[in-house]
Write a protein that holds these residues in place. Sequence first.
Motif, PDB file in Angstrom:
ATOM      1  N   TYR A  72       0.843  -1.187   0.000  1.00 45.72           N
ATOM      2  CA  TYR A  72       0.000   0.000   0.000  1.00 45.72           C
ATOM      3  C   TYR A  72       0.884   1.244   0.000  1.00 45.72           C
ATOM      4  CZ  TYR A  72      -3.519  -3.338   1.550  1.00 45.72           C
ATOM      5  OH  TYR A  72      -4.353  -4.415   1.637  1.00 45.72           O
ATOM      6  N   ASP A  73       0.334   2.331  -0.550  1.00 44.71           N
ATOM      7  CA  ASP A  73       0.981   3.627  -0.375  1.00 44.71           C
ATOM      8  C   ASP A  73       0.822   4.006   1.091  1.00 44.71           C
ATOM      9  OD1 ASP A  73       2.012   4.376  -2.880  1.00 44.71           O
ATOM     10  OD2 ASP A  73       0.017   4.977  -3.583  1.00 44.71           O
ATOM     11  N   THR A  74       1.548   5.021   1.526  1.00 44.43           N
ATOM     12  CA  THR A  74       1.472   5.420   2.931  1.00 44.43           C
ATOM     13  C   THR A  74       0.091   5.958   3.301  1.00 44.43           C
ATOM     14  OG1 THR A  74       2.418   7.557   2.321  1.00 44.43           O
ATOM     15  CG2 THR A  74       3.933   5.886   3.169  1.00 44.43           C
ATOM     16  N   ASP A  75      -0.707   6.366   2.318  1.00 44.26           N
ATOM     17  CA  ASP A  75      -2.069   6.842   2.615  1.00 44.26           C
ATOM     18  C   ASP A  75      -3.088   5.702   2.642  1.00 44.26           C
ATOM     19  OD1 ASP A  75      -2.402   6.182  -0.044  1.00 44.26           O
ATOM     20  OD2 ASP A  75      -2.989   8.186  -0.699  1.00 44.26           O
ATOM     21  N   GLY A  76      -2.627   4.448   2.440  1.00 40.80           N
ATOM     22  CA  GLY A  76      -3.510   3.283   2.510  1.00 40.80           C
ATOM     23  C   GLY A  76      -4.044   2.828   1.167  1.00 40.80           C
ATOM     24  N   THR A  77      -3.727   3.543   0.091  1.00 37.37           N
ATOM     25  CA  THR A  77      -4.165   3.149  -1.246  1.00 37.37           C
ATOM     26  C   THR A  77      -3.400   1.897  -1.687  1.00 37.37           C
ATOM     27  OG1 THR A  77      -4.479   5.479  -1.791  1.00 37.37           O
ATOM     28  CG2 THR A  77      -4.402   3.931  -3.640  1.00 37.37           C
ATOM     29  N   GLN A 100       8.470   5.485   0.659  1.00 41.91           N
ATOM     30  CA  GLN A 100       7.985   4.677   1.774  1.00 41.91           C
ATOM     31  C   GLN A 100       6.729   3.971   1.306  1.00 41.91           C
ATOM     32  OE1 GLN A 100       7.499   6.273   5.681  1.00 41.91           O
ATOM     33  NE2 GLN A 100       9.439   7.355   5.639  1.00 41.91           N
TER      34      GLN A 100
END
Length: 192
Positions: A72-77, A100
Amino acid sequence: MYADGFEYDFDAPDSDWNYEPSRAELFRQVDAAVYTTDLDGRLTYYNEAAVALWGRRPVLGLDRWCGSWRIYDTDGTPLPHERCPMAITLKEGHEVRGAQAVLERPDGTRIAFMPYPTLLRDRDGTVVGGANILLEVRRPARVPLARDEGAARERERIIARARARMNRPSPASLDRTRGRVALATGCDRSHA
């Protein structure tokens, strides 16, 4: 025999005196997750630290780009494996730094990490694969800085002064109190 009276043996030591471990042996000893891929992104090697981080053992030659279950990306995507930093490094021919991401293990545990994918080249400089080291991102313990401590002390001083002012009677309240005392006792000292 030499001038100092000692005889020296200049024969080479045993054949293993300049032992150099294999790359796999070196990677096994590294505490961080390390893995390699071929040019198409298929995993060719990973160490036990990678298994511990991923929570699984990917299949060499079958799994591609990374051994994590999900990314996942750090924003949860959700981040498809074919767009992860190792895939970008191999596809575009440049190392990705400062990224990250968050990986998910099969048990649902999520862990933030920083990848450091690097192109592997042969003697002629041709890209033949990639190597990646994954460093777990842990939140550092909060260490108060001197200015934070000074600000906290100043804040406490301001609060203490405000409390002292609130508890100290004002001149107007003192006058009202004197007037009540005078009425109650029948003596007014202001005329004396």
